[in-house]
Every structure is written in C-alpha cells, then in structure tokens.
Design a protein around this motif. Structure first.
Motif, PDB file in Angstrom:
ATOM      1  N   THR A  50       0.584  -1.419   0.381  1.00 17.28           N
ATOM      2  CA  THR A  50      -0.101   0.012  -0.271  1.00 17.28           C
ATOM      3  C   THR A  50       0.854   1.377   0.167  1.00 17.28           C
ATOM      4  OG1 THR A  50      -1.824  -1.216   1.144  1.00 17.28           O
ATOM      5  CG2 THR A  50      -1.816   1.152   1.585  1.00 17.28           C
ATOM      6  N   GLY A  51       0.550   2.372  -0.831  1.00 14.54           N
ATOM      7  CA  GLY A  51       1.612   3.196  -0.790  1.00 14.54           C
ATOM      8  C   GLY A  51       1.149   4.382  -2.483  1.00 14.54           C
ATOM      9  N   VAL A  63       6.753   1.524  -5.766  1.00 13.22           N
ATOM     10  CA  VAL A  63       4.700   1.747  -4.941  1.00 13.22           C
ATOM     11  C   VAL A  63       5.997   2.444  -3.822  1.00 13.22           C
ATOM     12  CG1 VAL A  63       2.687   1.211  -3.942  1.00 13.22           C
ATOM     13  CG2 VAL A  63       3.454   0.154  -6.162  1.00 13.22           C
ATOM     14  N   VAL A  64       5.679   3.067  -3.218  1.00 12.13           N
ATOM     15  CA  VAL A  64       6.432   3.658  -2.172  1.00 12.13           C
ATOM     16  C   VAL A  64       5.151   3.702  -0.810  1.00 12.13           C
ATOM     17  CG1 VAL A  64       7.312   5.547  -0.748  1.00 12.13           C
ATOM     18  CG2 VAL A  64       8.198   5.070  -3.125  1.00 12.13           C
ATOM     19  N   ARG A  69       9.380   2.729   2.730  1.00 11.26           N
ATOM     20  CA  ARG A  69       9.557   2.206   1.816  1.00 11.26           C
ATOM     21  C   ARG A  69       9.847   1.894   0.595  1.00 11.26           C
ATOM     22  NH1 ARG A  69      10.663  -2.474   6.213  1.00 11.26           N
ATOM     23  NH2 ARG A  69      12.002  -2.089   7.057  1.00 11.26           N
ATOM     24  N   GLY A  70      10.727   1.465  -0.753  1.00 11.36           N
ATOM     25  CA  GLY A  70       9.541   1.688  -2.497  1.00 11.36           C
ATOM     26  C   GLY A  70      10.347   0.187  -2.920  1.00 11.36           C
ATOM     27  N   VAL A  71       9.132  -0.256  -3.556  1.00  9.22           N
ATOM     28  CA  VAL A  71       9.130  -1.489  -4.171  1.00  9.22           C
ATOM     29  C   VAL A  71       9.135  -1.395  -5.660  1.00  9.22           C
ATOM     30  CG1 VAL A  71       7.863  -3.475  -3.875  1.00  9.22           C
ATOM     31  CG2 VAL A  71       8.367  -3.093  -1.691  1.00  9.22           C
ATOM     32  N   LEU A  72       9.810  -2.165  -6.242  1.00  7.82           N
ATOM     33  CA  LEU A  72       9.805  -2.073  -8.191  1.00  7.82           C
ATOM     34  C   LEU A  72       9.409  -2.983  -8.213  1.00  7.82           C
ATOM     35  CD1 LEU A  72      10.997  -0.820 -10.465  1.00  7.82           C
ATOM     36  CD2 LEU A  72      13.261  -2.370  -9.863  1.00  7.82           C
ATOM     37  N   ARG A  96      -2.709   6.574  -4.973  1.00  8.67           N
ATOM     38  CA  ARG A  96      -2.912   5.907  -3.827  1.00  8.67           C
ATOM     39  C   ARG A  96      -3.128   5.206  -3.992  1.00  8.67           C
ATOM     40  NH1 ARG A  96      -0.874   5.831   1.065  1.00  8.67           N
ATOM     41  NH2 ARG A  96      -1.587   4.711   2.586  1.00  8.67           N
ATOM     42  N   VAL A  97      -2.604   3.895  -3.840  1.00 11.22           N
ATOM     43  CA  VAL A  97      -3.039   2.160  -4.355  1.00 11.22           C
ATOM     44  C   VAL A  97      -2.983   1.985  -2.675  1.00 11.22           C
ATOM     45  CG1 VAL A  97      -2.398   2.347  -6.910  1.00 11.22           C
ATOM     46  CG2 VAL A  97      -1.434   1.310  -4.854  1.00 11.22           C
TER      47      VAL A  97
END
Length: 150
Positions: A50-51, A63-64, A69-72, A96-97
């Motif tokens: 979520t971010g 998504v951060v 924290r960011g995920v690619l 926002r997701v």
C-alpha cells in the motif's frame, strides 16, 4: 522494528532474484527481493504494498509506502524495448494504491513470444543486506505474500 509484507504482483512460480537472466537484478544491484516466472496468460500486475505510485512505466512501477520504503516491480526482462506495446496502465503516477490493487494489464505470453523473458523482478529498493526474509518459493497467486522486509 518495522516489518513490510511485500505481495506477489503476478501469479506464477516464485524464486530468488539470483536466477533472473539480467545482472542488474540477479546481482541485486538495485536491491534484494524475489522474482516470479508468471503464468503465460493475460492478466493484471498488482501493487506489492500500500502506498503511492512514484514511477510508472508500462513495463515497471515503484510503489512507496507511508514508511518511505519503495518496492520496484519490473514486468519482464528488456521489456522497455517494447515501448509500451502489450501493456495497459490501470493507474497513474501519484495515485495512492492499496496492496493487491491492479496497476498494469499485460500478457506474459506475448512478451515470451517476442523473445524476451517474462520474469518479473520484485525489488526492495535501498534495502540493506539481510533485511529480506520468508521469500516465497514455488507457486504464488497475485496478492499472495512474496517476502518480508524488516
């Protein structure tokens, strides 16, 4: 200690990043994580956490979370060369997701038919060595737990 659960963006067979046929991912140059050999059917790639979507290309997105924290998620190898062909954006940069929400529609079979690997890399950006645990191995569904980031 902050713990982030990272979800599988696509359904398929999960494995370690070291097996991805691209040194940027296999050598964890952008960070540790996991990879998925996706089912060869058209489908949707979902948000791993979520971010907010801070980067969105047809073949990749970041998504951060609220914790920074960011995920690619990178859909396939060398898919940037497709210039968006075969990918349909379902969200926009700045959106926002929720974890598990669809972000991109794509067809891994078409990627493979074009001579590219459809492997999906899921990377914990700027994560330190040893901060990834409980990495899923074997069959996962989109939205299933892929790994923990501590």
């Amino acid at each position: 200690m902050n713990l982030t659960t990272v979800l599988a963006p696509v359904a398929g067979a999960a494995f370690g990043l070291a097996a991805v046929p691209d040194p940027v991912f296999s050598q964890a140059m952008v960070g540790p994580g996991a990879a998925i050999d996706p089912e060869r059917i058209p489908g949707e790639a979902v948000a791993p956490i979520t971010g907010t979507i801070i980067k969105l290309h047809p073949h990749a997105y970041v998504v951060v979370g609220d914790d920074g924290r960011g995920v690619l998620v990178h859909l396939g190898i060398d898919t940037v060369q497709l210039r968006g062909a075969g990918f349909c954006l379902l969200a926009a940069e700045g959106d926002r997701v929720e974890a598990g929400q669809p972000v991109v529609r794509w067809n891994p079979a078409a990627v493979a038919a074009g001579g590219r690997s459809p492997f999906c890399a899921v990377v914990a950006l700027d994560a330190v060595d040893g901060s990834i645990s409980d990495v899923a191995v074997g069959t996962v569904g989109a939205g299933d737990e892929l790994f923990q980031w501590s």
